[in-house]
Motif scaffolding. Structure first.
Motif, PDB file in Angstrom:
ATOM      1  N   UNK A  27     -87.226  -1.907 123.263  1.00  0.00           N
ATOM      2  CA  UNK A  27     -87.165  -2.925 122.108  1.00  0.00           C
ATOM      3  C   UNK A  27     -88.381  -3.510 122.233  1.00  0.00           C
ATOM      4  N   UNK A  28     -88.867  -3.628 120.723  1.00  0.00           N
ATOM      5  CA  UNK A  28     -90.295  -4.700 120.627  1.00  0.00           C
ATOM      6  C   UNK A  28     -90.059  -5.956 121.103  1.00  0.00           C
ATOM      7  N   UNK A  29     -90.912  -6.461 121.607  1.00  0.00           N
ATOM      8  CA  UNK A  29     -90.971  -7.932 121.894  1.00  0.00           C
ATOM      9  C   UNK A  29     -90.486  -8.867 120.929  1.00  0.00           C
ATOM     10  N   UNK A  30     -89.712  -9.932 121.007  1.00  0.00           N
ATOM     11  CA  UNK A  30     -89.370 -10.530 120.218  1.00  0.00           C
ATOM     12  C   UNK A  30     -88.173 -10.249 119.419  1.00  0.00           C
ATOM     13  N   UNK A  31     -87.509  -9.240 119.780  1.00  0.00           N
ATOM     14  CA  UNK A  31     -86.348  -8.612 119.223  1.00  0.00           C
ATOM     15  C   UNK A  31     -85.137  -9.705 119.580  1.00  0.00           C
ATOM     16  N   UNK A  32     -84.065  -9.595 118.993  1.00  0.00           N
ATOM     17  CA  UNK A  32     -82.903 -10.261 119.163  1.00  0.00           C
ATOM     18  C   UNK A  32     -81.902  -9.619 119.979  1.00  0.00           C
ATOM     19  N   UNK A  33     -81.345 -10.087 121.050  1.00  0.00           N
ATOM     20  CA  UNK A  33     -80.505  -9.413 122.160  1.00  0.00           C
ATOM     21  C   UNK A  33     -79.022  -9.853 121.617  1.00  0.00           C
ATOM     22  N   UNK A  62     -77.661 -10.001 101.979  1.00  0.00           N
ATOM     23  CA  UNK A  62     -77.905 -11.033 103.010  1.00  0.00           C
ATOM     24  C   UNK A  62     -78.065 -10.063 104.485  1.00  0.00           C
ATOM     25  N   UNK A  63     -78.572 -10.806 105.294  1.00  0.00           N
ATOM     26  CA  UNK A  63     -78.670 -10.375 106.661  1.00  0.00           C
ATOM     27  C   UNK A  63     -77.255 -10.226 107.519  1.00  0.00           C
ATOM     28  N   UNK A  64     -76.766  -9.335 107.855  1.00  0.00           N
ATOM     29  CA  UNK A  64     -75.437  -9.443 108.477  1.00  0.00           C
ATOM     30  C   UNK A  64     -75.705  -8.578 109.839  1.00  0.00           C
ATOM     31  N   UNK A  65     -74.874  -9.178 110.917  1.00  0.00           N
ATOM     32  CA  UNK A  65     -74.891  -8.533 112.182  1.00  0.00           C
ATOM     33  C   UNK A  65     -73.099  -8.386 112.308  1.00  0.00           C
ATOM     34  N   UNK A 123     -76.852  -4.786 109.051  1.00  0.00           N
ATOM     35  CA  UNK A 123     -77.383  -4.524 107.723  1.00  0.00           C
ATOM     36  C   UNK A 123     -78.840  -4.023 107.859  1.00  0.00           C
ATOM     37  N   UNK A 124     -79.177  -3.569 106.934  1.00  0.00           N
ATOM     38  CA  UNK A 124     -80.481  -2.903 106.583  1.00  0.00           C
ATOM     39  C   UNK A 124     -81.842  -3.636 106.955  1.00  0.00           C
ATOM     40  N   UNK A 125     -81.516  -5.262 107.105  1.00  0.00           N
ATOM     41  CA  UNK A 125     -82.645  -6.083 107.412  1.00  0.00           C
ATOM     42  C   UNK A 125     -83.048  -5.984 109.003  1.00  0.00           C
ATOM     43  N   UNK A 126     -82.385  -5.029 109.831  1.00  0.00           N
ATOM     44  CA  UNK A 126     -82.521  -4.788 111.032  1.00  0.00           C
ATOM     45  C   UNK A 126     -82.755  -3.410 111.531  1.00  0.00           C
ATOM     46  N   UNK A 127     -83.667  -3.575 112.709  1.00  0.00           N
ATOM     47  CA  UNK A 127     -83.657  -2.028 113.247  1.00  0.00           C
ATOM     48  C   UNK A 127     -83.100  -2.146 114.675  1.00  0.00           C
ATOM     49  N   UNK A 128     -82.083  -1.241 114.954  1.00  0.00           N
ATOM     50  CA  UNK A 128     -81.496  -1.394 116.095  1.00  0.00           C
ATOM     51  C   UNK A 128     -82.182  -0.624 117.183  1.00  0.00           C
ATOM     52  N   UNK A 129     -82.201  -1.170 118.273  1.00  0.00           N
ATOM     53  CA  UNK A 129     -83.003  -0.324 119.660  1.00  0.00           C
ATOM     54  C   UNK A 129     -82.021  -0.762 120.889  1.00  0.00           C
ATOM     55  N   UNK A 130     -81.969   0.468 121.572  1.00  0.00           N
ATOM     56  CA  UNK A 130     -81.402   0.703 122.941  1.00  0.00           C
ATOM     57  C   UNK A 130     -79.951   0.051 123.044  1.00  0.00           C
ATOM     58  N   UNK A 131     -79.244   0.421 121.942  1.00  0.00           N
ATOM     59  CA  UNK A 131     -77.672  -0.067 122.140  1.00  0.00           C
ATOM     60  C   UNK A 131     -77.359   0.670 123.341  1.00  0.00           C
ATOM     61  N   UNK A 184     -70.854  -4.255 124.997  1.00  0.00           N
ATOM     62  CA  UNK A 184     -71.783  -3.424 124.352  1.00  0.00           C
ATOM     63  C   UNK A 184     -73.036  -4.376 124.072  1.00  0.00           C
ATOM     64  N   UNK A 185     -74.224  -3.938 124.397  1.00  0.00           N
ATOM     65  CA  UNK A 185     -75.490  -4.614 124.026  1.00  0.00           C
ATOM     66  C   UNK A 185     -76.392  -3.910 123.118  1.00  0.00           C
ATOM     67  N   UNK A 186     -77.132  -4.574 122.416  1.00  0.00           N
ATOM     68  CA  UNK A 186     -78.116  -4.181 121.481  1.00  0.00           C
ATOM     69  C   UNK A 186     -79.376  -4.881 121.085  1.00  0.00           C
ATOM     70  N   UNK A 187     -80.434  -4.637 121.211  1.00  0.00           N
ATOM     71  CA  UNK A 187     -81.432  -5.540 120.589  1.00  0.00           C
ATOM     72  C   UNK A 187     -81.989  -5.042 119.384  1.00  0.00           C
ATOM     73  N   UNK A 188     -81.991  -5.947 118.244  1.00  0.00           N
ATOM     74  CA  UNK A 188     -82.173  -5.899 117.027  1.00  0.00           C
ATOM     75  C   UNK A 188     -83.638  -6.529 116.424  1.00  0.00           C
ATOM     76  N   UNK A 189     -84.273  -5.609 116.043  1.00  0.00           N
ATOM     77  CA  UNK A 189     -85.769  -6.187 115.337  1.00  0.00           C
ATOM     78  C   UNK A 189     -85.548  -6.394 113.936  1.00  0.00           C
ATOM     79  N   UNK A 190     -85.870  -7.542 113.396  1.00  0.00           N
ATOM     80  CA  UNK A 190     -86.029  -7.926 112.161  1.00  0.00           C
ATOM     81  C   UNK A 190     -87.118  -7.314 111.323  1.00  0.00           C
ATOM     82  N   UNK A 191     -86.872  -6.451 110.243  1.00  0.00           N
ATOM     83  CA  UNK A 191     -87.771  -5.703 109.643  1.00  0.00           C
ATOM     84  C   UNK A 191     -88.508  -6.424 108.637  1.00  0.00           C
ATOM     85  N   UNK A 192     -89.721  -5.933 108.507  1.00  0.00           N
ATOM     86  CA  UNK A 192     -90.679  -6.820 107.774  1.00  0.00           C
ATOM     87  C   UNK A 192     -90.080  -6.598 106.137  1.00  0.00           C
ATOM     88  N   UNK A 193     -90.328  -7.699 105.200  1.00  0.00           N
ATOM     89  CA  UNK A 193     -90.135  -7.435 104.086  1.00  0.00           C
ATOM     90  C   UNK A 193     -90.720  -6.560 103.396  1.00  0.00           C
TER      91      UNK A 193
END
Length: 360
Positions: A95-101, A275-278, A329-337, A351-360
Motif C-alpha cells: 500500500x502506498x504511503x498515506x493510504x487509509x487503513x 461521491x466517495x464511498x467505502x 467507489x471509484x475514488x479509491x484504489x484498494x491495496x492488500x485486502x 477483514x482489512x484493506x488499505x485504500x489510496x485516494x485517486x487523484x482527480x
C-alpha cells in the motif's frame, strides 16, 4: 482393449464436462434474486466443491492424457468471473504511503471476553493494527464491556458512532476523522441494520462509510451443531436428510429477507453516485450470492480486486466461507485486502484493506 480405454476416456471426459456445466450454473447463480427463487439462493455454497473437482480433473488429465487437459482448462476460462470472485489471485502490492487503513470486524458481542480483570484480545488486536477507520458489527449494547471498550478505543479514535436496532445487535464506527452526519438505511429486519456515516476526510472531502450487518442465516446454535455432526457422519441417514431439508429451508428464508436489504443499500449508494464511498460489513452471505453481486455491481469489491485466496472470514461449526466484505467507489484504489485468521476471539475474522485516494 483399446476400445475399452477409449470408452473409459470418453466417460471420464463426459463427467468432466458435466462438472463444468454445474460449476458454471452455480457460479453465475448470484444473478438469481432470492425473493423470487429462495431455494436456489444458496447453491453458491457448492461452488468450491465443483471448482475443486474440476481442478482434480486437470491433474488427472495431465498425468493420464495431457491433451485432454484442455477440457478443465476451458472450464476454468469459462468460469473465470465466479472463480475470481470466490478465490482471486492478484500480484501482491504494498500500500502506498498515506493510504487509509480500513478494518471491518464482527466482534460477536465480545462474548469471549468474560471478565473486566481479563485482557481483551480484540481490543489488543485493534490497538496493534491501528486502522484509520474501524467498523464493527455485533457491538456491545451496554454494561461494563461497552464502558471499557469506549474508554480504550477513545484513546485511539476521536470520533465514534453506535447505531443500535431495537432488539438487535448494534453496529459501530470508530474514526480518526470527524463524523458529521449519520443516515440510517431503512429496510425490513428483526435484528439487523445498516447505516451511512459521513466522514470529513483529509483535504476537506466527505467520504460516506456504509456499515452493514445483514440478516443472519437463521440457523440456531443447535442447527449449526447438528450440521457439523452431519458432516462428520454422526447422524443417521434418514435423520440427516430431514436435517438437511430443514437447514436448506432456513437458509432460503434468510436469503429472501437479505436480498431486499442489499437492494436498499445499493439504492442508497446509487443515490449518492459520484461521491466517495467505502462500504463494509458482515453480509451473512457467500461470495457467490445475490447480496455480494448486487453491491459489487455498484462498487468495487476490494477483496476481489487486491487479495489472494478464498479469504474465509467465518469459521464456526463447519461453516467456512467469506461473508465479511470491504467495497469502495471509484475514488479509491484498494491495496492488500486480507482476512486475518490469526485472531480467534470471535466467530469471524477481521477483514482489512488499505485504500489510496485517486487523484482527480
Amino acid at each position: 482393449m483399446k476400445n475399452l480405454q477409449d470408452f473409459t476416456v470418453r466417460l471420464i471426459a463426459g463427467a468432466n464436462i458435466a462438472t463444468i456445466v454445474c460449476m458454471l450454473l452455480i457460479g453465475f447463480s448470484d444473478r438469481i434474486n432470492p425473493v423470487s427463487h429462495p431455494l436456489l439462493a444458496n447453491i453458491g455454497l457448492f461452488f468450491p466443491v465443483f471448482l475443486a473437482i474440476n481442478v482434480g480433473f486437470l491433474f488427472f488429465w495431465l498425468i493420464v492424457r495431457k491433451r485432454m487437459a484442455i477440457i478443465p482448462v476451458a472450464g476454468l476460462i469459462l468460469a473465470f468471473v465466479p472463480v475470481r470472485t470466490y478465490t482471486p489471485l492478484n500480484m501482491p502490492e504494498e500500500a502506498p504511503k498515506g493510504s487509509l487503513k480500513v478494518m471491518s470486524y464482527n466482534v460477536f458481542n465480545f462474548s469471549t471476553w468474560t471478565s473486566p480483570d481479563e485482557p481483551c484480545p480484540i481490543l489488543d488486536y485493534v490497538e496493534a493494527q491501528r486502522p484509520d477507520i474501524l467498523c464493527m458489527q455485533e457491538f456491545c449494547s451496554d454494561g461494563w464491556k461497552k464502558d471499557r471498550i469506549l474508554e480504550r478505543l477513545g484513546k485511539l479514535y476521536s470520533h465514534h458512532r453506535i447505531t443500535d436496532p431495537k432488539g438487535g445487535d448494534p453496529i459501530a464506527i470508530f474514526s480518526r476523522f470527524p463524523i458529521i452526519r449519520t443516515d440510517t438505511i431503512h429496510y425490513e429486519s428483526r435484528a439487523n441494520n445498516s447505516a451511512a456515516y459521513h466522514l470529513l476526510t483529509p483535504g476537506g472531502d466527505t467520504t460516506i462509510v456504509v456499515v452493514n450487518h445483514f440478516e443472519s442465516t437463521g440457523l440456531s446454535k443447535d442447527d449449526r451443531r447438528r450440521f457439523k455432526a452431519m458432516l462428520k457422519g454422526d447422524i443417521e441417514r434418514k435423520e440427516a436428510e430431514s436435517e438437511s431439508r430443514n437447514i436448506w429451508r432456513k437458509l432460503a428464508e434468510a436469503s429472501a429477507i437479505r436480498a431486499p436489504q442489499a437492494d436498499s443499500v445499493a439504492a442508497y449508494v446509487e443515490r449518492h453516485k459520484g461521491k466517495s464511498i467505502i462500504l463494509t460489513g458482515d453480509f451473512n452471505d457467500s461470495p457467490i450470492s445475490y447480496v455480494r453481486h448486487r453491491l459489487a455491481s455498484v462498487l468495487t469489491d476490494c477483496y476481489v480486486a487486491s487479495a489472494n485466496g478464498p479469504g474465509i472470514s467465518y469459521h464456526y461449526n463447519a461453516f467456512y466461507v467469506r461473508i465479511d466484505n470491504i467495497m469502495c467507489s471509484s475514488h479509491w484504489e484498494p491495496y492488500a485486502c486480507r482476512v486475518d485468521n490469526g485472531i480467534k476471539a470471535s466467530d469471524h475474522y477481521p477483514i482489512i484493506c488499505s485504500l489510496e485516494r485517486k487523484k482527480e
